[in-house]
Enzyme design. Sequence first.
Site, PDB file in Angstrom:
ATOM      1  N   ASN A 224      38.454  83.835  23.970  1.00 51.73           N
ATOM      2  CA  ASN A 224      38.116  83.201  25.246  1.00 51.73           C
ATOM      3  C   ASN A 224      37.042  84.019  25.968  1.00 51.73           C
ATOM      4  OD1 ASN A 224      39.449  85.245  26.997  1.00 51.73           O
ATOM      5  ND2 ASN A 224      41.264  84.527  25.899  1.00 51.73           N
TER       6      ASN A 224
ATOM      7  N   PRO B 100      53.513  85.991  21.180  1.00 51.60           N
ATOM      8  CA  PRO B 100      54.529  86.524  22.103  1.00 51.60           C
ATOM      9  C   PRO B 100      53.952  86.644  23.507  1.00 51.60           C
ATOM     10  CG  PRO B 100      53.672  88.258  20.664  1.00 51.60           C
ATOM     11  CD  PRO B 100      53.091  86.968  20.172  1.00 51.60           C
TER      12      PRO B 100
ATOM     13  N   LYS C  48      55.320  80.900  37.392  1.00 50.35           N
ATOM     14  CA  LYS C  48      55.153  81.966  36.387  1.00 50.35           C
ATOM     15  C   LYS C  48      55.846  83.242  36.825  1.00 50.35           C
ATOM     16  CE  LYS C  48      50.978  80.276  34.384  1.00 50.35           C
ATOM     17  NZ  LYS C  48      49.547  80.243  34.382  1.00 50.35           N
TER      18      LYS C  48
HETATM   19  O1  C5P Z   1      51.058  81.907  31.174  1.00 52.18           O
HETATM   20  P1  C5P Z   1      49.733  82.450  31.501  1.00 52.18           P
HETATM   21  O2  C5P Z   1      48.879  82.755  30.319  1.00 52.18           O
HETATM   22  O3  C5P Z   1      48.973  81.684  32.550  1.00 52.18           O
HETATM   23  O4  C5P Z   1      50.101  83.833  32.220  1.00 52.18           O
HETATM   24  C1  C5P Z   1      49.135  84.734  32.589  1.00 52.18           C
HETATM   25  C2  C5P Z   1      49.725  86.106  32.691  1.00 52.18           C
HETATM   26  O5  C5P Z   1      50.571  86.389  31.579  1.00 52.18           O
HETATM   27  C3  C5P Z   1      48.658  87.176  32.634  1.00 52.18           C
HETATM   28  O6  C5P Z   1      49.143  88.287  33.370  1.00 52.18           O
HETATM   29  C4  C5P Z   1      48.567  87.483  31.144  1.00 52.18           C
HETATM   30  O7  C5P Z   1      48.025  88.773  30.913  1.00 52.18           O
HETATM   31  C5  C5P Z   1      50.003  87.378  30.745  1.00 52.18           C
HETATM   32  N1  C5P Z   1      50.218  86.936  29.371  1.00 52.18           N
HETATM   33  C6  C5P Z   1      50.745  87.810  28.443  1.00 52.18           C
HETATM   34  N2  C5P Z   1      50.996  87.405  27.162  1.00 52.18           N
HETATM   35  C7  C5P Z   1      50.716  86.152  26.788  1.00 52.18           C
HETATM   36  C8  C5P Z   1      50.170  85.235  27.707  1.00 52.18           C
HETATM   37  C9  C5P Z   1      49.929  85.672  28.995  1.00 52.18           C
HETATM   38  O8  C5P Z   1      50.986  88.991  28.794  1.00 52.18           O
HETATM   39  N3  C5P Z   1      50.966  85.777  25.543  1.00 52.18           N
END
Ligand code: C5P
Length: 433
Positions: free
Chosen positions: A226, A324, A356
């Site tokens: 990304n 994960p 979240k």
């Molecule tokens: O669920 P989402 O991706 O929007 O959540 C964002 C937050 O979760 C960020 O702090 C990101 O670094 C963390 N995250 C993570 N592991 C993942 C997905 C997101 O630590 N697999």
Amino acid sequence: MNVLTGRRILVGVSGGIAAYKTPELVRELRRAGAEVQVVMTRSAAQFVTATSLQAVSGNPVRDTLWDPAAEAQMGHIELARWADLILIAPATADRLARLAHGFADDLLGAICLASTAPIALAPAMNHVMWQAPATRRNLELLAADGVHLIGPEVGDQACGETGPGRMSEPADLARAVTELLAQGLEGTARAPVHSIGQNQPLLGHHVVITAGPTREAIDPVRFISNHSSGKQGYALAAAALAAGARVTLISGPVAESVPVGVTLVAVESARDMHAAALTAAPGSDLFIAVAAVADYRPSTVAEQKIKKTDRKESGLSLELVENPDIVAAVAALPDAPVVVGFAAETHDALAHARGKLSRKGLDAIVVNDVSRQDIGFGTDENAATLIWADGEITLPKQSKADLSRAILDTLIELFMPRFVRQLANTNPDNAAK
Ligand code: C5P
């Protein structure tokens, strides 16, 4: 009338290259109306002369405990009583160690021990020395003794490197001394003086930050990723370092340079980042997940480069499996640090972020509106809302460096009691009590 008018400031000079700025500091203090006497150590004389300091202070410079004329009058006790404030600038790593342990084998050490005046230090040293465990321990002892710290600043150093350890500029030192004396004079809360408590609030604490994108391999040459630039995570790492923390930065591939003094753990995939986070987080105080982790990865990685010709008829479809959730895994650890996530949202930002916060078991979450072009991914500026269980604060558009400081300041205000408890728990001396 200036706060410094008629105040008696004893300027101690120890042996660091920044001593070349001390005559200018003495002039600033005298210009503001202070009386100044200078005491220098033997090694300070390698960097600045007594003659210069005498000329700018208007007083003879003392440099030895063994001056028969001065000590006939108990000169070190006299100076100790004379001072309204003792300012050591520069304060070297060696001087911090001596002060922390009450050494009195030179004039400056003896005066500090014999005086009840407030002591302020302007540290100046190489950034590795500043962050060395022994220096950290000495600073904690000095903080407990109520010694004030002014600086140091982060910037270019005489050794040619960049990092924390530059002595604050003379004008800034004079301003900080004014604030310190103003507080003492009027007994009211004023603009914060830079002291260990305020300037280095994360001293002795460990902060772990994830940053950048992850790369999920499709075959040996291709991956899913990304647009994350890592700028926000790296800015937070620099801010945490400047606040005194030991910082581990677990980063996916980015073009940012790692702040000197930060420990980098370079990773590629979400699973690498997950493993690195679960290694670094236990025992840390604060975990901030800024990384834009790929939610999915290809279920299998082709061993050979996938050829277009192989797929002409059927097209190519990738089967994806979920990665994960790193931040949730850290939050679920038995002795979890304070855990903070980031959420990039395009609509209903606050509501989604609150979801979240509770779903991932976080203590706080920083919400970005990534539908705006002027902030977020790849840009130098950002705006955000920091949300926690029973409150939120809007942080307006500003540079990612300023936003990082604002985020850290809020986290420190909200969660400092938990950091301190964790420090106590990880200190074997305290655990035994
Ligand atoms: O669920 P989402 O991706 O929007 O959540 C964002 C937050 O979760 C960020 O702090 C990101 O670094 C963390 N995250 C993570 N592991 C993942 C997905 C997101 O630590 N697999």
